[in-house]
Design a protein around this motif. Structure first.
Motif, PDB file in Angstrom:
ATOM      1  N   ALA A 114      -8.362 -21.828  36.495  1.00  0.00           N
ATOM      2  CA  ALA A 114      -8.588 -21.704  35.050  1.00  0.00           C
ATOM      3  C   ALA A 114      -9.503 -22.829  34.597  1.00  0.00           C
ATOM      4  N   LEU A 115     -10.281 -22.534  33.571  1.00  0.00           N
ATOM      5  CA  LEU A 115     -11.249 -23.492  33.071  1.00  0.00           C
ATOM      6  C   LEU A 115     -11.423 -23.288  31.584  1.00  0.00           C
ATOM      7  N   SER A 116     -11.366 -24.389  30.839  1.00  0.00           N
ATOM      8  CA  SER A 116     -11.552 -24.315  29.392  1.00  0.00           C
ATOM      9  C   SER A 116     -12.659 -25.285  29.012  1.00  0.00           C
ATOM     10  N   VAL A 117     -13.682 -24.789  28.335  1.00  0.00           N
ATOM     11  CA  VAL A 117     -14.841 -25.615  27.999  1.00  0.00           C
ATOM     12  C   VAL A 117     -15.238 -25.383  26.547  1.00  0.00           C
ATOM     13  N   PRO A 118     -15.917 -26.346  25.956  1.00  0.00           N
ATOM     14  CA  PRO A 118     -16.453 -26.127  24.607  1.00  0.00           C
ATOM     15  C   PRO A 118     -17.718 -25.286  24.678  1.00  0.00           C
ATOM     16  N   GLU A 119     -17.961 -24.584  23.610  1.00  0.00           N
ATOM     17  CA  GLU A 119     -19.140 -23.739  23.528  1.00  0.00           C
ATOM     18  C   GLU A 119     -20.414 -24.551  23.782  1.00  0.00           C
ATOM     19  N   GLY A 120     -21.347 -23.952  24.506  1.00  0.00           N
ATOM     20  CA  GLY A 120     -22.616 -24.609  24.763  1.00  0.00           C
ATOM     21  C   GLY A 120     -22.700 -25.317  26.100  1.00  0.00           C
ATOM     22  N   GLU A 121     -21.544 -25.527  26.704  1.00  0.00           N
ATOM     23  CA  GLU A 121     -21.524 -26.256  27.971  1.00  0.00           C
ATOM     24  C   GLU A 121     -21.996 -25.375  29.118  1.00  0.00           C
ATOM     25  N   ASN A 122     -22.677 -25.982  30.084  1.00  0.00           N
ATOM     26  CA  ASN A 122     -23.017 -25.305  31.335  1.00  0.00           C
ATOM     27  C   ASN A 122     -21.840 -25.455  32.288  1.00  0.00           C
ATOM     28  N   LEU A 123     -21.569 -24.432  33.071  1.00  0.00           N
ATOM     29  CA  LEU A 123     -20.406 -24.532  33.959  1.00  0.00           C
ATOM     30  C   LEU A 123     -20.665 -23.831  35.282  1.00  0.00           C
ATOM     31  N   VAL A 124     -19.860 -24.201  36.260  1.00  0.00           N
ATOM     32  CA  VAL A 124     -19.980 -23.653  37.609  1.00  0.00           C
ATOM     33  C   VAL A 124     -18.624 -23.172  38.088  1.00  0.00           C
TER      34      VAL A 124
ATOM     35  N   THR B  49     -30.215 -13.914  39.735  1.00  0.00           N
ATOM     36  CA  THR B  49     -30.148 -14.384  38.350  1.00  0.00           C
ATOM     37  C   THR B  49     -30.144 -13.188  37.410  1.00  0.00           C
ATOM     38  N   SER B  50     -29.342 -13.324  36.355  1.00  0.00           N
ATOM     39  CA  SER B  50     -29.343 -12.334  35.294  1.00  0.00           C
ATOM     40  C   SER B  50     -29.054 -13.051  33.985  1.00  0.00           C
ATOM     41  N   GLY B  51     -30.073 -13.190  33.168  1.00  0.00           N
ATOM     42  CA  GLY B  51     -29.892 -13.879  31.887  1.00  0.00           C
ATOM     43  C   GLY B  51     -29.420 -15.306  32.072  1.00  0.00           C
ATOM     44  N   ARG B  52     -28.275 -15.618  31.485  1.00  0.00           N
ATOM     45  CA  ARG B  52     -27.718 -16.986  31.590  1.00  0.00           C
ATOM     46  C   ARG B  52     -26.893 -17.195  32.860  1.00  0.00           C
ATOM     47  N   LEU B  53     -26.828 -16.195  33.702  1.00  0.00           N
ATOM     48  CA  LEU B  53     -26.018 -16.276  34.913  1.00  0.00           C
ATOM     49  C   LEU B  53     -26.901 -16.451  36.140  1.00  0.00           C
TER      50      LEU B  53
ATOM     51  N   ILE C 222     -23.049 -20.586  34.817  1.00  0.00           N
ATOM     52  CA  ILE C 222     -23.207 -19.996  33.489  1.00  0.00           C
ATOM     53  C   ILE C 222     -23.820 -21.048  32.582  1.00  0.00           C
ATOM     54  N   ALA C 223     -24.979 -20.746  32.055  1.00  0.00           N
ATOM     55  CA  ALA C 223     -25.673 -21.686  31.183  1.00  0.00           C
ATOM     56  C   ALA C 223     -25.304 -21.435  29.726  1.00  0.00           C
ATOM     57  N   ALA C 224     -25.243 -22.514  28.989  1.00  0.00           N
ATOM     58  CA  ALA C 224     -25.034 -22.437  27.537  1.00  0.00           C
ATOM     59  C   ALA C 224     -23.905 -21.466  27.192  1.00  0.00           C
ATOM     60  N   SER C 225     -22.725 -21.778  27.651  1.00  0.00           N
ATOM     61  CA  SER C 225     -21.592 -20.854  27.515  1.00  0.00           C
ATOM     62  C   SER C 225     -21.302 -20.513  26.049  1.00  0.00           C
TER      63      SER C 225
ATOM     64  N   GLU D 168      -8.833 -14.555  43.692  1.00  0.00           N
ATOM     65  CA  GLU D 168      -7.849 -14.405  42.621  1.00  0.00           C
ATOM     66  C   GLU D 168      -8.429 -14.666  41.236  1.00  0.00           C
ATOM     67  N   GLY D 169      -9.667 -15.089  41.203  1.00  0.00           N
ATOM     68  CA  GLY D 169     -10.337 -15.198  39.921  1.00  0.00           C
ATOM     69  C   GLY D 169     -10.239 -16.566  39.284  1.00  0.00           C
ATOM     70  N   THR D 170     -11.193 -16.812  38.390  1.00  0.00           N
ATOM     71  CA  THR D 170     -11.167 -17.995  37.532  1.00  0.00           C
ATOM     72  C   THR D 170     -11.097 -17.506  36.095  1.00  0.00           C
ATOM     73  N   GLN D 171     -10.063 -17.947  35.391  1.00  0.00           N
ATOM     74  CA  GLN D 171      -9.906 -17.552  33.988  1.00  0.00           C
ATOM     75  C   GLN D 171     -10.655 -18.555  33.122  1.00  0.00           C
ATOM     76  N   LEU D 172     -11.724 -18.094  32.498  1.00  0.00           N
ATOM     77  CA  LEU D 172     -12.577 -18.964  31.695  1.00  0.00           C
ATOM     78  C   LEU D 172     -12.308 -18.778  30.216  1.00  0.00           C
ATOM     79  N   THR D 173     -12.144 -19.887  29.523  1.00  0.00           N
ATOM     80  CA  THR D 173     -12.023 -19.873  28.062  1.00  0.00           C
ATOM     81  C   THR D 173     -13.109 -20.772  27.498  1.00  0.00           C
ATOM     82  N   VAL D 174     -13.935 -20.207  26.634  1.00  0.00           N
ATOM     83  CA  VAL D 174     -14.978 -20.976  25.969  1.00  0.00           C
ATOM     84  C   VAL D 174     -14.572 -21.118  24.507  1.00  0.00           C
ATOM     85  N   ASN D 175     -14.348 -22.349  24.103  1.00  0.00           N
ATOM     86  CA  ASN D 175     -13.855 -22.624  22.750  1.00  0.00           C
ATOM     87  C   ASN D 175     -14.991 -22.834  21.771  1.00  0.00           C
ATOM     88  N   PRO D 176     -14.880 -22.186  20.595  1.00  0.00           N
ATOM     89  CA  PRO D 176     -15.949 -22.333  19.581  1.00  0.00           C
ATOM     90  C   PRO D 176     -16.015 -23.766  19.057  1.00  0.00           C
TER      91      PRO D 176
END
Lengths: 117, 115
Positions: B10-20, B58-62, B77-80, B107-115
């Motif tokens: 699981a991963l929680s990031v603020p909006e705008g962050e780049n992530l891997v 590559t596809s868009g921000r991915l 993922i760029a500019a989440s 098993e997946g990574t659950q991503l949450t991007v917070n506004p």
């Protein structure tokens, strides 16, 4: 293109009854279809692979008499959960592929949520 | 037997962050690797597919990379955005002669991007 549908999207049934889930390829002919099962917060586990007109190949540990798979046409496969029990409650996802070869991509349906009470 | 592992779970990031997001697999004899997105209670949406002979797609921000020899793939993922919030699944396809060209999922990574 390459759309796969499932019906129903949700079903609730009583313990001991049977329920049938349909998987259709809407805009292509699916030589091969796959059925997956997904428990909450877990990944997809392959249950069986079916080729049109042939008997399904089940993964180890999957009861073929409990999970009946029919792939009678190039656009339709059905999964019947017989004598369902609460532990069969899960998210079932089907996938379809145009050909037998590994070169063909798999397209996934939207899933069916089964709840057995 | 192929095993696919995804980190983090699981991963929680603020909006705008780049992530891997990371994916590793034990058997490097793969045909291709695919990244999917799954929204709660929904099916899978294919994001990127990398053939075994390719290094990235590559596809868009991915952007997805593949290092087959080391058994690793990353999804960048760029500019989440909050709309990117979902579970991201990595899946590898074996060759036909090994296991019927099945897909093996992590098993997946659950991503949450917070506004």
């Amino acid at each position: 293109g390459a759309v796969v549908s499932q019906h129903p999207s949700r079903v609730i049934c009583k313990s001991g009854t049977s329920v049938k889930i349909e998987c259709r390829s809407l805009d292509f002919q699916a030589t091969t279809m796959f059925w997956y099962r997904q428990f909450p917060k877990q990944s997809l586990m392959l249950m069986a692979t079916s080729n049109e007109g042939s008997k399904a190949t089940y993964e180890q540990g999957v009861e073929k008499d409990k999970f009946l798979i029919n792939h009678a046409s190039l656009t339709l496969s059905t999964l019947t959960v017989t004598s369902a029990h609460p532990e069969d409650s899960s998210f079932y996802i089907c996938s379809a592929r145009m050909g037998h070869s590994q070169t063909y991509e798999q397209y996934f349906g939207p899933g069916t949520r089964l709840t057995v009470t | 037997k192929q095993e696919v592992t995804q980190i983090p779970a699981a991963l929680s990031v603020p909006e705008g962050e780049n992530l891997v997001l990371n994916c590793s697999f034990t058997d490097s004899a793969i045909y291709n690797l695919q990244w999917f997105r799954q929204d709660p209670g929904k099916g899978l949406t294919s994001l990127l597919l990398i053939q075994s002979s390719q290094r990235e797609q590559t596809s868009g921000r991915l952007n997805a990379s593949l290092d087959k020899s080391s058994g690793r793939s990353t999804l960048y993922i760029a500019a989440s955005q909050p709309g990117d919030s979902a579970t991201y699944l990595c899946a590898v396809k074996q060759g036909e002669e090994t296991s019927g060209s099945r897909l093996t999922f992590g098993e997946g990574t659950q991503l949450t991007v917070n506004p």
